[in-house]
Design an enzyme around this catalytic site. Structure first.
Site, PDB file in Angstrom:
ATOM      1  N   LYS A 193       0.838  -1.194   0.000  1.00 32.33           N
ATOM      2  CA  LYS A 193       0.000   0.000   0.000  1.00 32.33           C
ATOM      3  C   LYS A 193       0.874   1.246   0.000  1.00 32.33           C
ATOM      4  O   LYS A 193       2.057   1.200   0.335  1.00 32.33           O
ATOM      5  CB  LYS A 193      -0.905   0.001   1.241  1.00 32.33           C
ATOM      6  CG  LYS A 193      -1.907  -1.150   1.275  1.00 32.33           C
ATOM      7  CD  LYS A 193      -2.987  -0.983   0.224  1.00 32.33           C
ATOM      8  CE  LYS A 193      -3.969  -2.143   0.227  1.00 32.33           C
ATOM      9  NZ  LYS A 193      -3.412  -3.354  -0.391  1.00 32.33           N
ATOM     10  N   ASP A 194       0.249   2.389  -0.362  1.00 28.68           N
ATOM     11  CA  ASP A 194       0.970   3.655  -0.420  1.00 28.68           C
ATOM     12  C   ASP A 194       1.662   3.970   0.894  1.00 28.68           C
ATOM     13  O   ASP A 194       1.175   3.623   1.970  1.00 28.68           O
ATOM     14  CB  ASP A 194      -0.007   4.793  -0.715  1.00 28.68           C
ATOM     15  CG  ASP A 194      -0.532   4.740  -2.123  1.00 28.68           C
ATOM     16  OD1 ASP A 194      -0.056   5.529  -2.944  1.00 28.68           O
ATOM     17  OD2 ASP A 194      -1.409   3.915  -2.407  1.00 28.68           O
ATOM     18  N   ARG A 195       2.771   4.671   0.791  1.00 32.39           N
ATOM     19  CA  ARG A 195       3.442   5.166   1.991  1.00 32.39           C
ATOM     20  C   ARG A 195       2.731   6.411   2.511  1.00 32.39           C
ATOM     21  O   ARG A 195       2.263   6.430   3.646  1.00 32.39           O
ATOM     22  CB  ARG A 195       4.911   5.490   1.699  1.00 32.39           C
ATOM     23  CG  ARG A 195       5.602   6.179   2.876  1.00 32.39           C
ATOM     24  CD  ARG A 195       7.023   6.607   2.550  1.00 32.39           C
ATOM     25  NE  ARG A 195       7.569   7.415   3.635  1.00 32.39           N
ATOM     26  CZ  ARG A 195       8.182   6.906   4.705  1.00 32.39           C
ATOM     27  NH1 ARG A 195       8.294   5.603   4.828  1.00 32.39           N
ATOM     28  NH2 ARG A 195       8.660   7.693   5.646  1.00 32.39           N
ATOM     29  N   ALA A 200       2.012   1.250  -5.906  1.00 32.17           N
ATOM     30  CA  ALA A 200       1.632   1.748  -4.592  1.00 32.17           C
ATOM     31  C   ALA A 200       0.150   1.719  -4.365  1.00 32.17           C
ATOM     32  O   ALA A 200      -0.320   2.007  -3.287  1.00 32.17           O
ATOM     33  CB  ALA A 200       2.136   3.186  -4.435  1.00 32.17           C
TER      34      ALA A 200
END
Length: 765
Positions: free
Chosen positions: A318-320, A763
């Protein structure tokens, strides 16, 4: 709710930049110092040029000014959106001992040492034994209630399991249709007996053994098959390879109730509850994280629990710079132990625990639900705000968007990931190493702290790249989060290895190393998709490719090859999909639409469109010194099979809201952790503390001078929310640009708009 903890976002409001910018970067052996004069990644440089509805009205908005502006909740394979609801574990108060009236007779046959019962009618006998063991009193009670149950019985009947089309096609291609049907029947038999007698009863394991008819000589292909069987049938069917390289399959042994004597002993010694009694060997839980990488969080959990990060399995990264919720599994860990560390965790939480008999695998998700806040929105002069957003959202719902690979696919450093991929595919290992280690002048002064340290370390290494002592010193200075650079420097720290560039590349973790060649595939896909729409528009044409049905796949008897699945790669598309060109008759009949069209990424296991785009692949890849029809390499890691990706994609749902606010740091949406806090404030648990990463309550200010547009939508795996937003706003997305002046608060707290390392290739998966 009172304010708990302010987010660490930069003040004053940071400047912004457009995603769509000018220029690109280059690094060649002629520039051996690794310094890139100018670096601004542009959409055009990644092949992204077209809009599906270019004439529609757009608007401008700021994306990811705060990480809480980007909420991502994973959607599991059953279509459930994962939400963090509870941080504690409440043990079910069930008596594990079976009631006397349902116990199984002691003479019920058991499985032999191979785990296979001697009776071919084991399932029927087990059910019959359970039926005969009921007491007369139980039967009388059932007879009295039979009439009441007749009305609801049909509704309670379990629906027989049927594998998804892609899974069935995969099994048929390996095992044949007859064995596949028998395998599905065996799995349904197992489910039926478990529903009848419950999972913890010692019943007869089905005797059925299935053996594939055709040997599979390739060891890697067999490994893929074994993993697929475990995944599709939830670990309830075992498989092994015979001496003749056929695949043998049988039911996992079913455990069950103990005799009365055994239960007495168990009560006396009070042993640990078995994993079967809990529900399975694997603990599944929701991982909630704020502004952190998935692997960073798992590493932190591992340190607290004294477990290696590899102990944890998940469906996708998943996205940071976001607030995300995803499902994670770990083998034989008690939920109480994991829940106990929640108070020690800041910026991440674990909850919603459940035991399962299987682990999660990469790709075990249906997609993601996004809730995205676009701040400081600006609309065309004189435009009605509500009407503009409503029209844009309606078009996105009805027509979808071009399914481009997003900009985060190509990285955020001085050289694009796809350019490194070109060097690897051409076998120029030295240039690939220099591109990975490249830096730009801006990073030395204005980047966030860790990126600045990276740039300084790279500059130092380029001062004497053949000196192993220099590499050793630089390795100590390189922040550990930059895995590729650290791996390269550690190898070059060895005496007399400074010229061994290929081995240095191979020391990079494989899932990270593969990002570079996957990025090149993505670049080619984007470029071809743009040209396809320029030439033919959003209309299906003869020669376009469509995915074959499972029946067509089975009839074509596709041959499995070694690299069809890339272990460690993100779950892009179905790796075993087959495609074919559509005919003029099929186009004329309306059997297929533009939403069925797929575009191949280059590889040795795909076919190319037959309407002129085939030559386009030759042209695009020829500029990079590559041939789309020669993608097999001596090195397995860069021998790309290719895959198919839909040209256009429609979100499952798109909802919107306009919200006014005043302060640029106002919290505008509720995160899952805020929801948990609200529940606790209502007396449903102990309140969380200020140091646990909580953000302040979401606010609403109808008279505020600023405008935010909040978009909620669901996308499938490997669909990029940024590309959907691009279509929605017609390129009006501005991305947060941290304001990092040395010695300021922004320097220590601001984060970049996209992941700071190429360890998250997709992401938004």
């Amino acid at each position: 709710m009172s304010t708990l903890h302010n987010l660490e976002d930069a003040e004053p409001a940071p400047p912004a930049k457009r995603l769509k910018s000018e220029t690109s970067s280059d690094l060649s052996p002629a520039n051996p110092n690794g310094h890139v004069e100018k670096f601004v990644r542009s959409e055009e440089s990644a092949g992204i040029t077209e809009f599906l509805c270019p004439g529609a009205l757009g608007f401008q908005g700021l994306l990811k000014q705060r990480y809480t502006d980007f909420l991502v909740n994973e959607i599991d394979k059953d279509g459930n959106v994962l939400k963090l609801k509870s941080l504690s574990f409440e043990k079910k108060k069930n008596d594990a001992r079976p009631p006397a009236e349902t116990k199984v007779q002691s003479d019920t046959p058991v499985a032999d040492s191979t785990g296979v019962a001697r009776s071919s009618n084991g399932l029927a006998k087990a059910a019959e034994a359970a039926s005969e063991s009921r007491t007369e009193e139980t039967q009388e009670l059932e007879a009295e209630g039979a009439g009441a149950r007749d009305d609801v019985a049909p509704a309670l009947e379990a629906k027989p399991f049927e594998p998804e089309d892609a899974d069935r096609a995969l099994l048929v291609s390996w095992l044949g249709s007859e064995i596949t049907c028998s395998l599905v029947k065996l799995y349904n038999d197992i489910l039926a007996i478990e529903r009848e007698i419950k999972p913890n009863y010692k019943i007869v394991t089905p005797e059925t053994k299935l053996v594939s008819q055709n040997p599979i000589d390739d060891k890697d292909a067999r490994s893929l098959l074994h993993r697929a069987i475990r995944r599709i049938f939830s670990g309830k069917i075992q498989s092994t390879t015979t001496d003749d390289y056929n695949i043998e399959l049988w039911a996992t042994r079913i455990s069950g109730p103990k005799s009365e004597r055994d239960w007495s002993r168990r009560e006396q010694r009070q042993p640990m509850e078995s994993w079967d009694a809990l529900g399975g060997d694997y603990l599944h839980f929701n991982l909630y994280k704020e502004n952190k990488d998935t692997m960073e969080c798992l590493g932190l959990l591992g340190r607290f629990l004294k477990l290696p990060p590899a102990s944890f399995s998940f469906a996708g990264t998943k996205d940071r710079r976001a607030v995300t919720v995803q499902r994670v599994s770990v083998h034989r860990l008690k939920a109480e132990k994991l829940a106990a560390i929640n108070p020690k965790l800041k910026g991440l939480k674990v909850g919603d625990f459940e035991y399962k008999p299987y682990s999660l695998d990469l790709g075990d998700l249906k997609g993601n639900e996004f809730k995205i806040t676009l701040r400081d929105c600006i609309f065309p002069e004189g435009a009605d705000i509500n009407q503009t957003v409503e029209q844009a959202v309606s078009e996105l719902r009805e027509k979808g968007f071009i399914n481009y690979y997003g900009m985060q696919r190509f990285g955020t450093f001085a050289v694009s990931n796809h350019e490194i991929g070109i060097s690897m595919l051409r076998g120029d290992w030295k240039k690939a190493i220099h591109q990975i280690m490249a830096y730009d002048e801006r990073s030395l002064e204005t980047a966030p702290p860790e990126e600045r340290k990276r740039a300084q370390a790279c500059k130092m290494w380029f001062g004497d790249p053949t000196n192993w002592r220099m590499a050793s010193e630089v390795s100590r200075r390189m922040p550990r989060k930059f895995l590729a650079e650290t791996a390269i420097l550690k190898w070059f720290s060895r005496y007399n290895e400074s010229e061994n560039y290929l081995t240095a590349l191979q020391k990079i973790p494989r899932n990270l190393r593969m990002i570079y060649v996957h990025a090149y595939q993505s670049y080619v896909w984007n470029t071809v998709a743009s040209e396809r729409l320029k030439r033919f528009g959003a209309t299906i044409m003869p020669g376009d490719l469509v995915v074959m049905s499972s029946e067509e796949v089975a009839a074509s008897q596709p041959v499995l090859e070694l690299d069809e699945e890339i272990p460690g790669a993100e779950p892009d598309e179905d790796k075993f999909v087959r495609a074919r060109p559509v005919t003029e008759e099929e186009v004329a009949s309306g059997q297929y639409t533009i939403y069925d069209v797929v575009i191949p990424s280059p590889g040795w296991d795909v076919i190319y469109p037959e309407n002129g785009l085939r030559d386009l692949y030759v042209e695009v890849m020829g500029r990079d010194g590559l041939n789309p029809f020669s993608m097999i390499r001596n090195h397995k890691d860069i021998s790309m099979a290719g895959h198919y990706r839909r040209l256009l994609y429609k979100p499952e749902k798109v909802e919107w809201e306009i919200k006014r606010y005043e302060g640029f740091l106002d919290q505008l949406v509720e995160t899952d952790l805020m929801y948990v806090q609200r529940q606790r404030e209502r007396g449903k648990g102990k309140l969380l503390t200020r140091d646990e990463g909580l953000v302040q309550e979401a606010v609403a200010n109808p008279t505020g001078s600023r405008i935010a547009v909040i978009i909620e939508m669901r996308l499938g795996t490997s669909q990029y929310a940024t590309m959907a937003l691009r279509e929605l706003t017609k390129g009006g997305i501005l991305t947060h640009l941290p304001q990092n002046q040395p010695g300021t608060a922004a320097d220590a707290t601001a984060e970049p708009a996209e992941p700071v390392e190429p360890a998250e290739p997709a992401a938004e998966t």
